[in-house]
Write an enzyme that holds these catalytic residues in place. Structure first.
Site, PDB file in Angstrom:
ATOM      1  N   THR A 107       1.108  -0.954   0.066  1.00 48.92           N
ATOM      2  CA  THR A 107      -0.153  -0.131  -0.482  1.00 48.92           C
ATOM      3  C   THR A 107       0.898   1.254   0.124  1.00 48.92           C
ATOM      4  O   THR A 107       2.175   0.580   0.155  1.00 48.92           O
ATOM      5  CB  THR A 107      -0.970   0.089   1.136  1.00 48.92           C
ATOM      6  OG1 THR A 107       0.111   0.670   2.350  1.00 48.92           O
ATOM      7  CG2 THR A 107      -1.570  -1.120   1.431  1.00 48.92           C
TER       8      THR A 107
ATOM      9  N   ALA B 144       1.834   2.405  -2.633  1.00 49.65           N
ATOM     10  CA  ALA B 144       3.013   2.232  -3.590  1.00 49.65           C
ATOM     11  C   ALA B 144       3.335   3.029  -4.830  1.00 49.65           C
ATOM     12  O   ALA B 144       3.849   3.495  -5.362  1.00 49.65           O
ATOM     13  CB  ALA B 144       2.416   0.950  -4.306  1.00 49.65           C
ATOM     14  N   SER B 145       2.663   4.161  -4.511  1.00 50.63           N
ATOM     15  CA  SER B 145       2.750   5.327  -5.901  1.00 50.63           C
ATOM     16  C   SER B 145       4.226   6.011  -5.444  1.00 50.63           C
ATOM     17  O   SER B 145       4.285   6.935  -6.851  1.00 50.63           O
ATOM     18  CB  SER B 145       1.547   5.954  -5.979  1.00 50.63           C
ATOM     19  OG  SER B 145       1.198   6.884  -4.909  1.00 50.63           O
TER      20      SER B 145
ATOM     21  N   GLY C 104       6.623   3.213  -0.735  1.00 52.44           N
ATOM     22  CA  GLY C 104       6.031   1.969  -1.599  1.00 52.44           C
ATOM     23  C   GLY C 104       6.684   1.505  -2.751  1.00 52.44           C
ATOM     24  O   GLY C 104       6.686   0.609  -2.876  1.00 52.44           O
TER      25      GLY C 104
ATOM     26  N   SER D 113       6.544   4.918  12.120  1.00 50.25           N
ATOM     27  CA  SER D 113       8.058   5.292  12.480  1.00 50.25           C
ATOM     28  C   SER D 113       8.561   6.391  14.368  1.00 50.25           C
ATOM     29  O   SER D 113       7.310   4.974  15.053  1.00 50.25           O
ATOM     30  CB  SER D 113       6.762   7.056  12.473  1.00 50.25           C
ATOM     31  OG  SER D 113       6.630   8.054  12.789  1.00 50.25           O
TER      32      SER D 113
ATOM     33  N   TYR E  54      -0.552  13.134  14.393  1.00 48.82           N
ATOM     34  CA  TYR E  54       0.157  11.902  14.013  1.00 48.82           C
ATOM     35  C   TYR E  54       0.921  11.190  15.289  1.00 48.82           C
ATOM     36  O   TYR E  54       0.403   9.499  14.739  1.00 48.82           O
ATOM     37  CB  TYR E  54       1.252  12.306  13.416  1.00 48.82           C
ATOM     38  CG  TYR E  54       2.633  12.373  13.001  1.00 48.82           C
ATOM     39  CD1 TYR E  54       1.820  11.245  11.260  1.00 48.82           C
ATOM     40  CD2 TYR E  54       3.157  11.479  13.523  1.00 48.82           C
ATOM     41  CE1 TYR E  54       2.661  10.524  10.708  1.00 48.82           C
ATOM     42  CE2 TYR E  54       4.081  10.816  12.654  1.00 48.82           C
ATOM     43  CZ  TYR E  54       4.119  10.089  11.502  1.00 48.82           C
ATOM     44  OH  TYR E  54       4.452   9.549  11.213  1.00 48.82           O
TER      45      TYR E  54
END
Length: 267
Positions: A9, A11-12, A16, A139, A152
């Protein structure tokens, strides 16, 4: 490589994309999921040009129904992934008063609920065949806290808690769960989330170097192959996590100072 069908996921671009290319080069059929269809098809094309196999599925993972439908389509048309890599993430590092409820919800949707929905969709078949791997990419915010990134941090802790819970729940089923914690990575993430980089605590670049997407992908690839429970890169973060568990007030104080220094130098 044991994993022949790998779903990635986010992955663009960034981590990813690098991870998808890494698995494509290793001979896997890579399933690519992300919102940006144009970039996603570009990554799929790059994998094929290099001699690999890839199938792109443009999707906004914030939508639970769309996620379920895409997972069902993958199951029906291609099969259950050998390895599911939950990498997609979103969210701006901002102070509480600058974070809207919609922003906070979006950070829970992706990465946490997106990872939950996909994992819930594919885990039953993995358990039934007693084989599979699930990777969660997060993270240091999953284990450390600093100012001006509270929403976050909360979302990342949800993701890590889910991964750790699954490690216990799926032990003995044949399904490996790997949690990968990556420090700062040089990706378009910072461009897509303006005003976030200035809230990254200042760190010694020799001790905590910025990773390239390829280095991050290598860490994911190696950790999944070895079925490692907990992957941390740069490794120095392991020591920081231990220190935080033993001396939380001291670490919190240092992180506040580093965050203040970062805002001062970038502001």
């Amino acid at each position: 490589m044991a994993a022949k069908l790998v779903l990635v996921t986010g992955a663009s671009s960034g981590i990813g994309e690098a991870t998808a290319l890494r698995y494509g080069a290793a001979g896997a059929h890579v399933l690519l999921l992300a919102r940006n269809a144009e970039r996603l098809y570009g990554v799929a094309h790059a994998i094929r040009e290099a001699g690999g196999t890839a199938t792109a599925f443009p999707i906004d993972l914030q939508g639970s129904e769309a996620t379920k439908e895409t997972a069902a389509r993958i199951e029906a048309e291609i099969g259950t992934p050998d390895l599911l890599i939950n990498n997609a993430g979103a969210g701006r590092w901002l102070p509480l008063v600058e974070t809207s409820p919609e922003d906070a919800r979006a950070m829970i949707d992706v990465p946490y609920l997106a990872a939950f929905n996909l994992t819930r969709a594919f885990a039953p078949a993995m358990i039934a065949r007693r084989a599979g791997g699930i990777v969660f990419v997060t993270s240091p915010a999953s284990y450390l806290a600093w100012p001006n990134a509270s929403a976050y941090i909360a979302a990342r802790r949800a993701l890590a808690g889910f991964a750790e819970g699954l490690q216990s729940e799926l032990k003995g089923t044949g399904v490996a769960v790997t949690l990968v914690v990556l420090g700062t990575v040089d990706t378009p993430y910072w461009e897509h989330n303006p005003d976030s980089l200035e809230n990254v605590p200042s760190a010694n670049p020799w001790l905590m170097p910025t990773l390239s997407p390829a280095q991050a992908a290598d860490a994911i690839f190696a950790g999944a192959a070895r079925k490692t429970l907990f992957v941390v890169k740069p490794a120095v973060y392991r020591a920081l996590f231990v220190l935080n568990a033993l001396f939380p007030k001291t670490v919190a104080s240092q992180l506040r100072r580093a965050a203040k220094k970062a805002r001062g130098s970038k502001g």
